[in-house]
Design an enzyme around this catalytic site. Structure first.
Site, PDB file in Angstrom:
ATOM      1  N   GLU A 154       1.609  43.633 -48.189  1.00 31.90           N
ATOM      2  CA  GLU A 154       1.619  43.026 -46.589  1.00 31.90           C
ATOM      3  C   GLU A 154       0.550  43.405 -46.431  1.00 31.90           C
ATOM      4  O   GLU A 154      -0.526  44.246 -45.438  1.00 31.90           O
ATOM      5  CB  GLU A 154       2.257  44.340 -45.407  1.00 31.90           C
ATOM      6  N   HIS A 166       7.677  42.734 -41.142  1.00 34.06           N
ATOM      7  CA  HIS A 166       7.624  44.046 -41.416  1.00 34.06           C
ATOM      8  C   HIS A 166       8.212  44.984 -39.490  1.00 34.06           C
ATOM      9  O   HIS A 166       7.244  45.873 -39.224  1.00 34.06           O
ATOM     10  CB  HIS A 166       6.570  44.925 -41.568  1.00 34.06           C
TER      11      HIS A 166
HETATM   12  C1  DGY Z   1       9.872  53.111 -41.326  1.00 35.52           C
HETATM   13  O1  DGY Z   1       9.578  53.331 -40.280  1.00 35.52           O
HETATM   14  O2  DGY Z   1       9.903  53.712 -42.931  1.00 35.52           O
HETATM   15  C2  DGY Z   1       9.636  51.396 -40.896  1.00 35.52           C
HETATM   16  O3  DGY Z   1       9.508  50.624 -42.298  1.00 35.52           O
HETATM   17  C3  DGY Z   1       8.768  51.339 -40.703  1.00 35.52           C
HETATM   18  O4  DGY Z   1       8.942  51.446 -38.724  1.00 35.52           O
END
Ligand code: DGY
Length: 311
Positions: free
Chosen positions: A253, A272
């Site tokens: 990412e 994301h």
């Molecule tokens: C997490 O909390 O693991 C999410 O991917 C991002 O908030």
């Protein structure tokens, strides 16, 4: 007084919990993640670390942080942390479960709806001026009532997504460890991924799993990009075996602009944003601060993570 390093700008209010307790809080003023070299320099004299999912916390980082005694991850997923390494050094790690469940399940549902009803394609048709008239056979998609959703990973977020889908009239199957994944994939019109990224779930959705899915199925991923073999996914989209995919997460990412996946048809990729609501991020910051407060005081963290208890 302890020194706490916060790797990224967060909702600021909850950090007062740390300063009110007399701790020195250094917030790195950047919207970008630190390099590993920068992070190693930052933690050289830190007692506590509040990090996000973009920072790799491994043995090398811990070696550079001789005073470190508490780590709070501003996320529920902790695959960026080598929990064997933190455990070996006796450093407690905490995460932020529950408070982002609804936000992430909402986003999984948004991706499900957007891909099932072909929203990116339909919207582009309007903005490019290609749309000329209402069409009886234009942009036909999947009707949710009666369609079958396979939720892979029956934890908090998976169940919350399943509840939302059931409210839309979908039939929901939950697949967990030990269940027959391929059999469940073969029945599903939509597959939504909610498992943590571990050695066991890396590329769980590979070419064989995609081949097992029903032709015309849709894949949604709001967990971690590493669960999906993206080369196989691109091929499944190009061949038309999958009707669409909606991804909030990729590996890496961001994906490089030249990544072949990005040119696959019927693909919606988001940056994301599963937990990106004001309420969720505020509460995540509070949980992270409370984890650090407890860890620095030598008390059990309220939301601990251990090597054997992945979220
Ligand atoms: C997490 O909390 O693991 C999410 O991917 C991002 O908030």
């Amino acid at each position: 007084m302890a020194k706490v390093v916060v790797t990224r700008q967060l909702p600021a209010g909850p950090l007062d919990l740390l300063t009110d307790a007399g701790h020195e809080v250094l917030v790195r003023e950047s919207t970008q993640p630190p390099s590993s070299t920068e992070l190693q320099a930052l933690v050289a004299d830190a007692d506590g670390l509040l990090c996000t999912l973009t920072e790799r916390i491994d043995g090398a980082l811990l070696n550079a942080a001789p005073r470190l005694r508490a780590i709070a991850v501003f996320a529920v997923g902790t695959d960026n942390v080598d929990l064997e390494a933190t455990g070996a050094r006796g450093i407690p790690v905490g995460n932020t479960p529950d408070v982002l469940t609804d936000a992430t399940a909402d986003l999984a549902m948004a991706l499900l709806l957007a891909t099932a009803r072909r929203l990116p394609e339909a919207a582009a048709n309007v903005t490019t001026g290609e749309w000329t008239t209402w069409e009886p056979l234009g942009f036909l998609g999947l009707e949710l009532r009666g369609a079958r959703l396979c939720v892979v990973g029956a934890g908090r977020i998976g169940r919350a997504t399943g509840e939302r889908a059931a409210a839309f009239g979908m039939q929901v199957d939950y697949v967990g460890r030990g269940d027959d994944l391929h059999a469940a994939l073969a029945r599903a019109d939509v597959v939504s991924l909610h498992a943590p990224l571990t050695d066991q779930t890396h590329h769980l959705i590979d070419a064989a799993a995609l081949a097992a899915t029903k032709r015309g199925a849709i894949l949604v991923n709001t967990s971690r990009g590493g669960l999906v073999d993206q080369v196989a996914l691109a091929e499944a989209l190009r061949s038309g075996h999958l009707a669409a995919a909606g991804l909030d997460v990729t590996d890496p990412e961001p994906l490089p602009a030249t990544d072949p996946l990005l040119t696959a048809p019927n693909l919606l990729v988001l940056p994301h944003i599963g937990s990106a609501t004001h309420a969720a991020r505020e509460r995540m910051a509070e949980r992270a601060a409370r984890n650090l407060l407890a860890g620095l005081a030598g008390e059990p963290m309220p939301w601990p993570v251990t090597a054997s208890r992945a979220p």
